[in-house]
Scaffold this active site. Structure first.
Site, PDB file in Angstrom:
ATOM      1  N   SER A 108       0.531  -1.530   0.286  1.00  0.00           N
ATOM      2  CA  SER A 108       0.210  -0.323   0.008  1.00  0.00           C
ATOM      3  C   SER A 108       0.633   1.250  -0.283  1.00  0.00           C
ATOM      4  O   SER A 108       0.294   2.327  -0.845  1.00  0.00           O
ATOM      5  CB  SER A 108      -0.739   0.483   1.245  1.00  0.00           C
ATOM      6  OG  SER A 108      -0.930   0.080   2.114  1.00  0.00           O
ATOM      7  N   GLY A 155       0.157   2.576  14.919  1.00  0.00           N
ATOM      8  CA  GLY A 155      -0.540   3.952  14.031  1.00  0.00           C
ATOM      9  C   GLY A 155      -2.275   4.355  14.364  1.00  0.00           C
ATOM     10  O   GLY A 155      -2.341   5.195  13.860  1.00  0.00           O
ATOM     11  N   ASP A 175      -5.531  -1.213   7.776  1.00  0.00           N
ATOM     12  CA  ASP A 175      -4.841  -2.904   7.294  1.00  0.00           C
ATOM     13  C   ASP A 175      -4.319  -3.271   8.607  1.00  0.00           C
ATOM     14  O   ASP A 175      -2.765  -3.148   7.977  1.00  0.00           O
ATOM     15  CB  ASP A 175      -4.105  -2.112   5.921  1.00  0.00           C
ATOM     16  CG  ASP A 175      -4.157  -3.845   5.351  1.00  0.00           C
ATOM     17  OD1 ASP A 175      -4.610  -4.473   5.545  1.00  0.00           O
ATOM     18  OD2 ASP A 175      -2.969  -3.862   4.580  1.00  0.00           O
TER      19      ASP A 175
HETATM   20  N1  SAM Z   1      -1.114  -2.171   4.504  1.00  0.00           N
HETATM   21  C1  SAM Z   1       0.383  -2.979   4.274  1.00  0.00           C
HETATM   22  C2  SAM Z   1      -0.035  -3.328   2.150  1.00  0.00           C
HETATM   23  O1  SAM Z   1      -1.200  -3.411   2.123  1.00  0.00           O
HETATM   24  O2  SAM Z   1       0.736  -3.510   1.774  1.00  0.00           O
HETATM   25  C3  SAM Z   1       0.485  -4.047   4.575  1.00  0.00           C
HETATM   26  C4  SAM Z   1       0.192  -4.280   6.289  1.00  0.00           C
HETATM   27  S1  SAM Z   1       0.120  -5.197   7.207  1.00  0.00           S
HETATM   28  C5  SAM Z   1      -1.622  -5.936   6.748  1.00  0.00           C
HETATM   29  C6  SAM Z   1      -0.008  -4.764   8.873  1.00  0.00           C
HETATM   30  C7  SAM Z   1       1.219  -3.994   9.173  1.00  0.00           C
HETATM   31  O3  SAM Z   1       0.826  -3.819  10.380  1.00  0.00           O
HETATM   32  C8  SAM Z   1       2.168  -4.979   9.561  1.00  0.00           C
HETATM   33  O4  SAM Z   1       3.925  -4.970   9.456  1.00  0.00           O
HETATM   34  C9  SAM Z   1       2.762  -5.139  10.989  1.00  0.00           C
HETATM   35  O5  SAM Z   1       4.115  -5.353  11.754  1.00  0.00           O
HETATM   36  C10 SAM Z   1       1.748  -3.627  11.187  1.00  0.00           C
HETATM   37  N2  SAM Z   1       1.140  -3.298  12.410  1.00  0.00           N
HETATM   38  C11 SAM Z   1       0.791  -4.161  13.310  1.00  0.00           C
HETATM   39  N3  SAM Z   1       0.872  -3.183  14.789  1.00  0.00           N
HETATM   40  C12 SAM Z   1       1.050  -2.205  14.208  1.00  0.00           C
HETATM   41  C13 SAM Z   1       0.836  -0.783  14.954  1.00  0.00           C
HETATM   42  N4  SAM Z   1      -0.083  -0.546  16.041  1.00  0.00           N
HETATM   43  N5  SAM Z   1       0.751   0.377  14.390  1.00  0.00           N
HETATM   44  C14 SAM Z   1       1.508   0.506  13.062  1.00  0.00           C
HETATM   45  N6  SAM Z   1       1.766  -0.760  12.455  1.00  0.00           N
HETATM   46  C15 SAM Z   1       1.285  -1.974  13.216  1.00  0.00           C
END
Ligand code: SAM
Length: 305
Positions: A108, A155, A175
């Protein structure tokens, strides 16, 4: 603490639905000149190599983007139309694969950065120690300076300080990996707060459709939070059908075998008026292209403000 790495899943059917929607939203929002702030609360590593170890371990893109590319080529070969949202999404991914070998998959953040205009900003939250480093390195190499900022923090929490954006125009992508059970409630809390600060923003929230009570309740809660805030919404789900189950026949019979996620959804608050129509054209094509032999299907729902 976190074991989820998006590289294992890049380009799978869930990414196809999510990123097709993201491209449609960015194209629509770019029609007005005023600068846009794009916030990715869960950014991942940025861009992925589909031919390297992490992605090949699960090879999920073989049943995702690779099948869609083949379906597009077949449609073109037969003189059949390719739905506009599918064509726009594949064009966005194709831009990273000029040699036609489809080895690079933009996550993304990379889809967003490729569609940014000079007046736009991109804010990327990520907490995974390894993926944060990869993301920072890749963002630095892009050389876009202050236009793109990587924030090493939660986030859900960090979003508060960014809203409302100075231009009052924004797209927020939420996400999570839903690795933590608390993510389901955190999505709703985060949205309630964000809608108070910035009611007119566009919000896109991805969710898995899996057999877990919190996951089951989330699509309904997303509609309720949108309606409580008096905002319009649209929601799409794609079920690619049964996927190979790993386990012994006894485990399968007892429902204890590991089954890959076969369905996911995306909920958009304050969607462009065109979105539901684009989905209704695109989802039958996606279903046909990505489906396993049984059980595939799709839904699109929308609610007005
Ligand atoms: N949005 C990305 C894409 O579509 O290419 C994929 C994201 S992946 C499903 C979720 C990501 O969120 C992971 O890399 C994880 O390490 C990160 N993550 C988990 N909890 C988080 C938080 N509270 N704040 C920010 N990032 C977080």
């Amino acid at each position: 603490m976190f074991s989820y790495r998006h590289a294992y899943h890049a380009g799978n059917h869930a990414d196809v639905l999510k990123h097709l929607t993201q491209v449609a939203l960015l194209h629509y929002l770019a029609q007005k000149d005023t600068g846009l702030m794009v916030v990715d609360t869960h950014a991942g590593a940025g861009v992925y190599r589909l031919d390297q170890e992490l992605a090949r371990t699960s090879a999920e893109s073989d049943a995702g983007i690779a099948r869609l590319v083949a379906a597009e080529q077949a449609a073109i070969g037969q003189g059949q139309p390719v739905p506009p949202a599918v064509a726009a999404y594949l064009d966005a991914v194709r831009a990273f694969n000029p040699d036609g070998r489809w080895r690079t998959y933009p996550g993304s953040p990379w889809i967003s950065q490729s569609l940014l205009r000079p007046q736009d900003k991109l804010k990327l939250f990520e907490v995974h120690p390894t993926d944060t480093k990869v993301l920072e390195k890749q963002v630095t190499e892009l050389g876009k300076g202050k236009q793109i900022e990587v924030l090493r923090r939660n986030g859900f929490e960090g979003l508060k300080a960014l809203l409302p954006p100075p231009t009052r125009r924004g797209l927020v992508l939420i996400d999570p990996s839903y690795e933590l059970k608390t993510d389901y409630a955190a999505v709703i809390d985060c949205l309630e707060d964000a809608l108070r600060r910035f009611p007119t923003g566009t919000y896109a929230i991805w969710y898995p459709v899996i057999a877990r009570p919190e996951a089951h309740a989330l699509p309904r809660k997303l509609k309720a939070v949108s309606e409580r805030a008096g905002r319009g919404w649209a929601q799409a789900e794609l079920n690619v059908g049964f996927t190979p189950t790993e386990g012994t026949s006894a485990q399968i019979a007892q429902g204890r075998a590991h089954t890959a996620m076969r369905a996911s959804g995306i909920h958009v608050i304050n969607p462009p008026y065109t979105l539901a129509g684009l989905w209704r054209e695109a989802l039958p094509f996606l279903t046909q292209a990505l489906r396993e032999p049984q059980g595939a299907g799709w839904t699109v729902e929308a609610g007005t403000a």
